[in-house]
Design an enzyme around this catalytic site. Sequence first.
Site, PDB file in Angstrom:
ATOM      1  N   CYS B  85       0.827  -1.206   0.000  1.00  0.00           N
ATOM      2  CA  CYS B  85       0.000   0.000   0.000  1.00  0.00           C
ATOM      3  C   CYS B  85       0.869   1.266   0.000  1.00  0.00           C
ATOM      4  O   CYS B  85       1.430   1.612  -1.038  1.00  0.00           O
ATOM      5  CB  CYS B  85      -0.964  -0.053   1.194  1.00  0.00           C
ATOM      6  SG  CYS B  85      -2.308   1.113   1.037  1.00  0.00           S
ATOM      7  N   HIS B 166      -3.693  -5.526   1.043  1.00  0.00           N
ATOM      8  CA  HIS B 166      -2.976  -5.847   2.280  1.00  0.00           C
ATOM      9  C   HIS B 166      -2.867  -7.363   2.479  1.00  0.00           C
ATOM     10  O   HIS B 166      -3.780  -7.977   3.034  1.00  0.00           O
ATOM     11  CB  HIS B 166      -3.686  -5.194   3.474  1.00  0.00           C
ATOM     12  CG  HIS B 166      -3.471  -3.721   3.512  1.00  0.00           C
ATOM     13  ND1 HIS B 166      -2.500  -3.123   4.291  1.00  0.00           N
ATOM     14  CD2 HIS B 166      -4.072  -2.722   2.823  1.00  0.00           C
ATOM     15  CE1 HIS B 166      -2.517  -1.819   4.090  1.00  0.00           C
ATOM     16  NE2 HIS B 166      -3.468  -1.546   3.206  1.00  0.00           N
ATOM     17  N   GLU B 168      -1.129  -8.902   4.582  1.00  0.00           N
ATOM     18  CA  GLU B 168      -1.024  -9.280   5.999  1.00  0.00           C
ATOM     19  C   GLU B 168      -2.413  -9.470   6.606  1.00  0.00           C
ATOM     20  O   GLU B 168      -2.540 -10.027   7.705  1.00  0.00           O
ATOM     21  CB  GLU B 168      -0.210  -8.231   6.785  1.00  0.00           C
ATOM     22  CG  GLU B 168      -0.935  -6.946   7.146  1.00  0.00           C
ATOM     23  CD  GLU B 168      -1.036  -5.928   6.022  1.00  0.00           C
ATOM     24  OE1 GLU B 168      -0.828  -6.281   4.844  1.00  0.00           O
ATOM     25  OE2 GLU B 168      -1.341  -4.749   6.311  1.00  0.00           O
TER      26      GLU B 168
END
Lengths: 226, 181
Positions: B85, B166, B168
């Site tokens: 990002c 994202h 994660e």
Amino acid sequence: MRLGVLFSGGKDSTLALHLAAQKEEVACLITVVSKNKESFMFHTPNIDVTALQAQALGLPLVAVQTEGKKEEELADLEIAIAEAKNKYRIEGAVTGAVESVYQASRVQRICNKLDLWLFNPLWKTDQKALLETLVAEKFQVVVSGVFAYPLDEKWLGKQIDTQIIAGLVELQGKYGISPSGEGGEIETTVLDAPRFNQRVEVTDSAVEWRGTSGVYVIKQARLVPK
Amino acid sequence: MILVVDMNWKKDSLAYSEFVLPILALAEPIEVCTVRHYLELEPSELGNYSHIILSGTTLKDFEFLKHLENFNWIKTCEKPILGICAGMQTIIQAYGETLTACPQIGMTGITTLKQNPLFSGVFQAYALHTYTIEAKNQTFDAIAESSRCIQAIKHKQKHIYGVLFHPEVRNQSILQRFLQL
């Protein structure tokens, strides 16, 4: 940065508040009281206790009622956050979201529209570790709702301690239950926390069981010295 | 050793637990990690690391774009780099390429455009961004897109990757595959 914490009175939002206050200035609490007990967005058991909790924290509470219809409750949340922005000049909001992309992204859209920062300090936290933090930091948290088999009425009103955590982790292994209730299996109410100047004492309560789920209803409570 | 660069607006910020800790939770079981805030990172220490991950930030945090001089090392670094990002936006800017507005919040469909070691096919990912890369650029290949914009890039020669979504949060295997490069 002045922040408003989206506050349900449960363990996640209270821990998020605790973490936010260590880094920034918490200016107010924001609560949406949903009449829909099946709400996807908002915690419902004992939401009225938030007024006492706010008093114990010494923070103003912005409370807005919602009928709890799926998209209307988001409009009501936006009204509440906008009111907090206007009244308490908050620059950002804080949630107790841990895993729910559904909740986090909806709050994010509202904050984006209102030009506010958004923080999710518990995001992706290990669930067992989250519960252990509560115990280590001396939060007094009771189970105020159970909504998944094999959780039964015996869990209602129980304080979260190491024994309860071990029990929840065991159920995670056997039944896939989220130990911190991320799947909506458990709701909690915080009676005391490190930032409370007073603690909440429950003076009248009842367990309401409806076959497969139930709530621990706090009928009357008061603040008492810690 | 893995370097995770904290891209948030200040060191030890309230956003650290949201954008840095989830990366550490995935990377630390694989290899020892070090975290540096971007303002404190010394290019001379880059030789200590096998892989470099640039974190994301909250949606309103663009402070990193005011400090692009702190990222000059990206162009000369020969280590695998993954920008998430804000990290991807920084890589784009470090190479002098242009950002273009494409705000997205929430789950979005991702389509792989070019074979790469990180992901393949079509999948859902968590988006939380305001800008992406201008389609016409000299430095990067677009390796994935959503219905609205380019979602992932790879440097044409180097193991430098950017993902706007994202990994994660969802698609954690992407981070794990990056760390195997």
